[in-house]
Write an enzyme that holds these catalytic residues in place. Structure first.
Site, PDB file in Angstrom:
ATOM      1  N   ARG A  56       0.773  -1.187  -0.037  1.00 34.99           N
ATOM      2  CA  ARG A  56      -0.181   0.057  -0.223  1.00 34.99           C
ATOM      3  C   ARG A  56       0.941   1.273   0.109  1.00 34.99           C
ATOM      4  NH1 ARG A  56      -5.270   0.370   1.642  1.00 34.99           N
ATOM      5  NH2 ARG A  56      -4.898  -1.828   2.679  1.00 34.99           N
ATOM      6  N   LYS A  95      -4.391 -16.269  20.161  1.00 37.32           N
ATOM      7  CA  LYS A  95      -2.870 -16.336  20.652  1.00 37.32           C
ATOM      8  C   LYS A  95      -2.563 -14.696  20.730  1.00 37.32           C
ATOM      9  CE  LYS A  95      -0.538 -15.458  16.659  1.00 37.32           C
ATOM     10  NZ  LYS A  95       0.612 -14.520  16.540  1.00 37.32           N
ATOM     11  N   THR A 144       4.570 -16.590  20.588  1.00 36.29           N
ATOM     12  CA  THR A 144       4.274 -15.106  20.908  1.00 36.29           C
ATOM     13  C   THR A 144       4.179 -14.631  22.355  1.00 36.29           C
ATOM     14  OG1 THR A 144       1.962 -15.867  20.614  1.00 36.29           O
ATOM     15  CG2 THR A 144       3.043 -15.028  18.621  1.00 36.29           C
ATOM     16  N   ASN A 158       2.550  -8.324  19.729  1.00 38.02           N
ATOM     17  CA  ASN A 158       1.757  -8.141  21.005  1.00 38.02           C
ATOM     18  C   ASN A 158       2.164  -8.499  22.350  1.00 38.02           C
ATOM     19  OD1 ASN A 158      -1.105  -8.490  19.377  1.00 38.02           O
ATOM     20  ND2 ASN A 158       0.259 -10.148  18.387  1.00 38.02           N
TER      21      ASN A 158
END
Length: 359
Positions: free
Chosen positions: A45, A208, A265, A273
């Site tokens: 983009r 998650k 993660t 995160n």
């Protein structure tokens, strides 16, 4: 060729692949596809990303430090990137998936396979992402790619295992779309495993992210390995609860796209995160956490969409609820205290035992 032979013939492994999404993960997947011998276009983009790839063979904004092969053709025009391709990999954030599907409508040949690499649940509708794409871009076979992956390690060629899911695996595994995608992307260091449990794979990827924020919050508060292990284990129970309610299977939850991705993660600050959760606990703003870089933290969006869906199904997901409460402004210490004050209970869910804590 008879109709039966046509139905059982293995699908053609896609050679020309368009990766839609020029973030870290999309860039790493483009590099991987070239390593697997595919011809690749990468749509971004941001014009500056396209210019950097064309001129410097780098993506300094989202994946700095990794060379992008000369054979990856970077495009700012979506039509130029996807028209005539054998398959399209969607590596855009989950909240943009529906609009991207609509943008692709009319650009793709009928039956062009779509591989979904985003992780999440659509806010408002409560739909898993395969269902979102099926609505926005009907008539295209769908696969979901997920698992324990950090983009930088994939780009570096470090050994990685992932899961590819498509519903047709149940009918004929070898002729399935998931198998074709696995062959198209697989290398000695990028090892795909195939499943038909699309629901289980998607739920693992969505939840998650939220649990990783909780792990980051615990880390930011100074808690140690005991707390992280508890969050991972009880977070896995929340994934299992939601997955099974939607028709997923328990073995998927304990596989790469469930336990594998959750462990990754929740255990490293490479996870956006987890880093976000650490920053929340330390009272920092997103701009401070990520040094002003444009970063999408999927768990922020998913904290609401996951808990909205769980509430509609009457499911108890206390860790996800605590993360949502913090994101919505509840003090971190208060949310943690409420979570720790929950009644004691048995771990096997079939034992209906609840014991209040002593004051």
């Amino acid at each position: 060729m008879t109709e039966t032979a046509e139905q059982t013939a293995a699908p053609r492994v896609p050679d020309r692949i368009a990766v839609v999404g020029g973030g870290a993960w999309g860039t790493a997947l483009a590099i991987t596809a070239v390593r697997a011998g595919r011809r690749v276009t990468l749509w971004a983009r941001e014009p500056e990303v396209v210019e950097a790839i064309r001129g410097e063979r780098q993506n300094p904004i989202f994946l700095p430090g990794y060379d992008i092969p000369d054979t990856v053709r970077a495009e700012a025009d979506l039509a130029a990137a996807v028209i005539g391709m054998d398959a399209v990999i969607l590596a855009v954030p989950s909240q943009f998936l529906r609009s991207m599907g609509a943008a692709l409508r009319g650009l793709l040949a009928p039956g062009t396979p779509i591989v979904i690499c985003a992780k999440g649940i659509e806010r408002g509708s409560g739909l898993l992402l395969a269902a979102v794409v099926a609505e926005a871009l009907p008539g295209h076979p769908l696969a979901v790619l997920s698992g324990p992956t950090f983009a930088a390690e994939v780009a570096a060629g470090m050994p990685t295992a992932i899961t590819v899911a498509s519903q047709d695996v149940a009918e004929d595994p070898e002729a399935s779309l998931a198998a074709a995608v696995a062959v198209a992307l697989g290398t000695p260091t990028f090892r795909p495993y195939v499943t038909d449990d699309v629901v289980g794979v998607e739920v693992g990827g969505a939840v998650k992210n939220v649990i990783a924020i909780a792990s980051g919050i615990a880390t930011g508060l100074g808690f140690g390995a005991n707390t992280r292990a508890a969050l991972i284990t009880r977070g896995l129970a929340e994934i299992k609860r939601l997955s099974e309610a939607l028709g997923g299977r328990s073995e998927t939850v304990t596989g790469l796209s469930g336990m594998g991705d959750l462990t990754l993660t929740c255990s490293s600050e490479q996870s956006r995160n987890m880093r976000y959760g650490i920053g929340l606990a330390q009272g920092r703003s997103p701009a401070e956490i990520f040094d002003g870089r444009p970063v999408v933290v999927e768990g922020v969006e998913n904290a609401q969409s996951v808990t909205d869906l769980a509430r509609s199904l009457g499911l108890d997901m206390p860790i996800c609820e605590a993360v949502r409460a913090v994101i919505e402004g509840k003090p971190v210490a208060e949310a943690m205290a409420d979570l720790l004050a929950r009644p004691f209970r048995a771990e096997p869910s079939h034992i209906a035992l609840r014991m209040p804590q002593q004051p």
